[in-house]
Design an enzyme around this catalytic site. Structure first.
Site, PDB file in Angstrom:
ATOM      1  CG  HIS A 126      35.958  34.983  37.339  1.00 19.42           C
ATOM      2  ND1 HIS A 126      36.882  34.125  36.765  1.00 19.42           N
ATOM      3  CD2 HIS A 126      36.409  36.237  37.084  1.00 19.42           C
ATOM      4  CE1 HIS A 126      37.843  34.840  36.204  1.00 19.42           C
ATOM      5  NE2 HIS A 126      37.579  36.126  36.383  1.00 19.42           N
ATOM      6  CG  ASP A 162      38.606  41.274  42.285  1.00 15.77           C
ATOM      7  OD1 ASP A 162      38.291  40.675  41.240  1.00 15.77           O
ATOM      8  OD2 ASP A 162      39.787  41.596  42.554  1.00 15.77           O
ATOM      9  CG  HIS A 190      37.687  23.976  37.232  1.00 10.86           C
ATOM     10  ND1 HIS A 190      38.457  25.031  37.664  1.00 10.86           N
ATOM     11  CD2 HIS A 190      38.030  23.776  35.938  1.00 10.86           C
ATOM     12  CE1 HIS A 190      39.229  25.448  36.681  1.00 10.86           C
ATOM     13  NE2 HIS A 190      38.990  24.699  35.622  1.00 10.86           N
TER      14      HIS A 190
END
Ligand code: 5GP
Ligand code: ZN
Length: 116
Positions: free
Chosen positions: A102, A32, A48
């Site tokens: 995520h 991150d 996606h």
């Protein structure tokens, strides 16, 4: 399928650089950019999906692959012994800021008891 204006689709396709922790045909895990713990890794499917509800409806195999990716991240970061936390933010109440599903893997130190 990738979305043109989705930052995690671009990262998954290698069009935007990231610090890779794990990759296979289905999943990418990367550091991150704004870590909230000593270890803070994001696990994303290369396809996606908007959020956890979307992938649970249309992509249960990809959701399973994300969890396999979580296990790989945990091993790569040496988190088995002391544990870790998984977070998925969904929608506006969940403060989801990137609309590509995520899982956050957080650890490497004692985390707060507070989850909300
Ligand atoms: P959310 O709030 O949607 O659950 O989490 C999105 C996460 O993505 C945040 O923790 C944020 O720091 C991270 N993030 C946003 N843009 C980028 C980026 O371009 N690269 C990386 N590596 N992380 C990002
Ligand atoms: Zn995307």
């Amino acid at each position: 399928m990738a979305l043109d204006d989705c930052i995690f689709c671009k990262i998954a396709a290698g069009q935007i650089p990231s610090r890779k922790v794990y990759e296979d045909d289905t999943v990418l895990a990367f550091e991150d950019v704004n870590p909230q713990a000593k270890v803070h890794v994001l696990v994303v499917p290369k396809t996606h999906y908007t959020d956890i509800l979307d992938i649970s409806r249309r992509g249960i195999d990809d959701l399973g692959a994300m969890m396999r990716g979580v296990g790989e991240v945990v091993r790569a970061k040496g988190l088995e012994k002391n544990g870790f936390r998984l977070v998925n933010n969904c929608g506006s109440d969940g403060c989801q800021s990137v609309k590509h599903v995520h899982i956050h893997v957080l650890g490497g130190e004692q985390l707060s008891e507070k989850m909300s």
